[in-house]
Design a protein around this motif. Structure first.
Motif, PDB file in Angstrom:
ATOM      1  N   PHE A   1       0.807  -1.218   0.000  1.00  0.00           N
ATOM      2  CA  PHE A   1       0.000   0.000   0.000  1.00  0.00           C
ATOM      3  C   PHE A   1       0.841   1.269   0.000  1.00  0.00           C
ATOM      4  CE2 PHE A   1      -2.623  -3.304   1.960  1.00  0.00           C
ATOM      5  CZ  PHE A   1      -3.684  -3.301   1.075  1.00  0.00           C
ATOM      6  N   THR A   2       1.943   1.250   0.766  1.00  0.00           N
ATOM      7  CA  THR A   2       2.748   2.468   0.888  1.00  0.00           C
ATOM      8  C   THR A   2       4.017   2.430   0.053  1.00  0.00           C
ATOM      9  OG1 THR A   2       4.048   1.654   2.757  1.00  0.00           O
ATOM     10  CG2 THR A   2       1.941   2.749   3.269  1.00  0.00           C
ATOM     11  N   GLY A   3       4.449   1.227  -0.335  1.00  0.00           N
ATOM     12  CA  GLY A   3       5.712   1.101  -1.057  1.00  0.00           C
ATOM     13  C   GLY A   3       6.917   1.116  -0.138  1.00  0.00           C
ATOM     14  N   GLU A   4       6.681   1.265   1.175  1.00  0.00           N
ATOM     15  CA  GLU A   4       7.779   1.266   2.153  1.00  0.00           C
ATOM     16  C   GLU A   4       8.448  -0.107   2.153  1.00  0.00           C
ATOM     17  OE1 GLU A   4       8.496   1.798   6.956  1.00  0.00           O
ATOM     18  OE2 GLU A   4       6.476   1.867   6.140  1.00  0.00           O
ATOM     19  N   VAL A   5       9.778  -0.110   2.161  1.00  0.00           N
ATOM     20  CA  VAL A   5      10.525  -1.364   2.164  1.00  0.00           C
ATOM     21  C   VAL A   5      10.544  -1.920   3.589  1.00  0.00           C
ATOM     22  CG1 VAL A   5      12.761  -2.441   1.754  1.00  0.00           C
ATOM     23  CG2 VAL A   5      11.932  -0.662   0.207  1.00  0.00           C
ATOM     24  N   TRP A   6      10.101  -3.170   3.718  1.00  0.00           N
ATOM     25  CA  TRP A   6      10.089  -3.838   5.022  1.00  0.00           C
ATOM     26  C   TRP A   6      11.386  -4.564   5.297  1.00  0.00           C
ATOM     27  CZ3 TRP A   6       4.737  -6.494   4.117  1.00  0.00           C
ATOM     28  CH2 TRP A   6       3.719  -5.611   4.423  1.00  0.00           C
ATOM     29  N   ALA A   7      11.943  -5.225   4.294  1.00  0.00           N
ATOM     30  CA  ALA A   7      13.129  -6.057   4.497  1.00  0.00           C
ATOM     31  C   ALA A   7      13.850  -6.253   3.182  1.00  0.00           C
ATOM     32  CB  ALA A   7      12.731  -7.411   5.071  1.00  0.00           C
ATOM     33  N   ARG A   8      15.116  -6.588   3.301  1.00  0.00           N
ATOM     34  CA  ARG A   8      15.922  -6.984   2.144  1.00  0.00           C
ATOM     35  C   ARG A   8      16.241  -8.450   2.329  1.00  0.00           C
ATOM     36  NH1 ARG A   8      19.806  -3.597  -0.787  1.00  0.00           N
ATOM     37  NH2 ARG A   8      18.985  -5.219  -2.053  1.00  0.00           N
ATOM     38  N   VAL A   9      15.847  -9.269   1.389  1.00  0.00           N
ATOM     39  CA  VAL A   9      15.943 -10.711   1.524  1.00  0.00           C
ATOM     40  C   VAL A   9      16.956 -11.268   0.528  1.00  0.00           C
ATOM     41  CG1 VAL A   9      14.617 -12.862   1.457  1.00  0.00           C
ATOM     42  CG2 VAL A   9      13.526 -10.746   2.237  1.00  0.00           C
ATOM     43  N   ALA A  10      17.762 -12.228   0.991  1.00  0.00           N
ATOM     44  CA  ALA A  10      18.753 -12.865   0.117  1.00  0.00           C
ATOM     45  C   ALA A  10      18.060 -13.632  -0.993  1.00  0.00           C
ATOM     46  CB  ALA A  10      19.633 -13.811   0.926  1.00  0.00           C
ATOM     47  N   ARG A  11      18.620 -13.538  -2.165  1.00  0.00           N
ATOM     48  CA  ARG A  11      18.087 -14.274  -3.311  1.00  0.00           C
ATOM     49  C   ARG A  11      19.004 -15.471  -3.564  1.00  0.00           C
ATOM     50  NH1 ARG A  11      16.240 -10.913  -7.982  1.00  0.00           N
ATOM     51  NH2 ARG A  11      14.268 -11.362  -7.007  1.00  0.00           N
ATOM     52  N   GLY A  12      18.399 -16.597  -3.923  1.00  0.00           N
ATOM     53  CA  GLY A  12      19.179 -17.792  -4.235  1.00  0.00           C
ATOM     54  C   GLY A  12      20.115 -17.560  -5.410  1.00  0.00           C
ATOM     55  N   ASN A  13      21.139 -18.347  -5.470  1.00  0.00           N
ATOM     56  CA  ASN A  13      22.128 -18.231  -6.529  1.00  0.00           C
ATOM     57  C   ASN A  13      21.466 -18.356  -7.898  1.00  0.00           C
ATOM     58  OD1 ASN A  13      24.672 -17.998  -7.667  1.00  0.00           O
ATOM     59  ND2 ASN A  13      24.998 -20.196  -7.654  1.00  0.00           N
ATOM     60  N   ALA A  14      21.615 -17.329  -8.722  1.00  0.00           N
ATOM     61  CA  ALA A  14      21.062 -17.297 -10.075  1.00  0.00           C
ATOM     62  C   ALA A  14      19.561 -17.575 -10.071  1.00  0.00           C
ATOM     63  CB  ALA A  14      21.794 -18.290 -10.976  1.00  0.00           C
ATOM     64  N   LYS A  15      18.889 -17.152  -8.997  1.00  0.00           N
ATOM     65  CA  LYS A  15      17.444 -17.382  -8.832  1.00  0.00           C
ATOM     66  C   LYS A  15      17.102 -18.866  -8.925  1.00  0.00           C
ATOM     67  CE  LYS A  15      16.395 -12.865 -10.779  1.00  0.00           C
ATOM     68  NZ  LYS A  15      15.672 -12.127 -11.785  1.00  0.00           N
ATOM     69  N   ALA A  16      18.057 -19.708  -8.516  1.00  0.00           N
ATOM     70  CA  ALA A  16      17.860 -21.157  -8.583  1.00  0.00           C
ATOM     71  C   ALA A  16      16.722 -21.590  -7.664  1.00  0.00           C
ATOM     72  CB  ALA A  16      19.155 -21.880  -8.193  1.00  0.00           C
ATOM     73  N   LEU A  17      16.089 -22.672  -8.022  1.00  0.00           N
ATOM     74  CA  LEU A  17      15.008 -23.214  -7.220  1.00  0.00           C
ATOM     75  C   LEU A  17      15.547 -23.770  -5.906  1.00  0.00           C
ATOM     76  CD1 LEU A  17      12.951 -25.111  -9.932  1.00  0.00           C
ATOM     77  CD2 LEU A  17      12.566 -22.816  -9.005  1.00  0.00           C
ATOM     78  N   MET A  18      14.832 -23.515  -4.827  1.00  0.00           N
ATOM     79  CA  MET A  18      15.165 -24.072  -3.517  1.00  0.00           C
ATOM     80  C   MET A  18      14.376 -25.356  -3.274  1.00  0.00           C
ATOM     81  SD  MET A  18      15.112 -20.679  -1.121  1.00  0.00           S
ATOM     82  CE  MET A  18      15.213 -21.651   0.362  1.00  0.00           C
ATOM     83  N   PHE A  19      13.176 -25.399  -3.822  1.00  0.00           N
ATOM     84  CA  PHE A  19      12.281 -26.524  -3.618  1.00  0.00           C
ATOM     85  C   PHE A  19      12.018 -27.169  -4.973  1.00  0.00           C
ATOM     86  CE2 PHE A  19      11.149 -23.191  -0.515  1.00  0.00           C
ATOM     87  CZ  PHE A  19      11.489 -23.860   0.659  1.00  0.00           C
ATOM     88  N   LEU A  20      12.388 -28.440  -5.104  1.00  0.00           N
ATOM     89  CA  LEU A  20      12.237 -29.116  -6.386  1.00  0.00           C
ATOM     90  C   LEU A  20      11.000 -29.999  -6.449  1.00  0.00           C
ATOM     91  CD1 LEU A  20      15.963 -30.093  -7.001  1.00  0.00           C
ATOM     92  CD2 LEU A  20      14.723 -28.053  -7.786  1.00  0.00           C
ATOM     93  N   ASP A  21      10.497 -30.415  -5.262  1.00  0.00           N
ATOM     94  CA  ASP A  21       9.315 -31.274  -5.253  1.00  0.00           C
ATOM     95  C   ASP A  21       8.603 -31.140  -3.915  1.00  0.00           C
ATOM     96  OD1 ASP A  21      10.818 -32.864  -3.429  1.00  0.00           O
ATOM     97  OD2 ASP A  21      11.598 -34.072  -5.076  1.00  0.00           O
ATOM     98  N   VAL A  22       7.502 -31.835  -3.768  1.00  0.00           N
ATOM     99  CA  VAL A  22       6.688 -31.750  -2.555  1.00  0.00           C
ATOM    100  C   VAL A  22       7.493 -32.153  -1.318  1.00  0.00           C
ATOM    101  CG1 VAL A  22       4.647 -32.699  -1.414  1.00  0.00           C
ATOM    102  CG2 VAL A  22       4.549 -32.114  -3.820  1.00  0.00           C
ATOM    103  N   GLU A  23       8.379 -33.105  -1.463  1.00  0.00           N
ATOM    104  CA  GLU A  23       9.193 -33.549  -0.327  1.00  0.00           C
ATOM    105  C   GLU A  23      10.104 -32.428   0.182  1.00  0.00           C
ATOM    106  OE1 GLU A  23       8.903 -35.456  -3.184  1.00  0.00           O
ATOM    107  OE2 GLU A  23       7.537 -36.920  -2.302  1.00  0.00           O
TER     108      GLU A  23
END
Length: 90
Positions: free
Chosen positions: A36-58
């Motif tokens: 709503f305000t555009g105020e930044v709440w946090a800066r979060v680390a991004r995975g390497n090359a935006k790689a997937l962290m979760f590959l399946d339901v497990e």
């Protein structure tokens, strides 16, 4: 969401791996903003090359299992979570 690596007054939130704080190997962070305000709440680390962290339901299930164990161990209340394929929000 603003995607930037500029200097920012908020602390960057790095990954916790093996009990250590680890900066993302990509060196990239992204801003999480109030929709709503555009105020930044946090800066979060991004995975390497935006790689997937979760590959399946497990992977999602294991993450939630570890999250529950860590929250209980350190008496942390997790009010909400959102698991995305390449990152998460707590």
């Amino acid at each position: 969401m603003t995607d930037t690596n500029r200097q920012h007054p908020l602390a960057n939130h790095d990954f916790r791996i093996g009990g250590r704080t680890v900066a993302p190997s990509s060196g990239e962070y992204f801003d999480t903003e109030d929709p709503f305000t555009g105020e930044v709440w946090a800066r979060v680390a991004r995975g390497n090359a935006k790689a997937l962290m979760f590959l399946d339901v497990e992977d999602y299930a294991k993450f939630l299992e570890v999250l529950a164990r860590v929250a209980a161990r350190f008496s942390i209340v997790v009010y909400a979570h959102c698991l995305m394929p390449n990152h998460y929000h707590l």
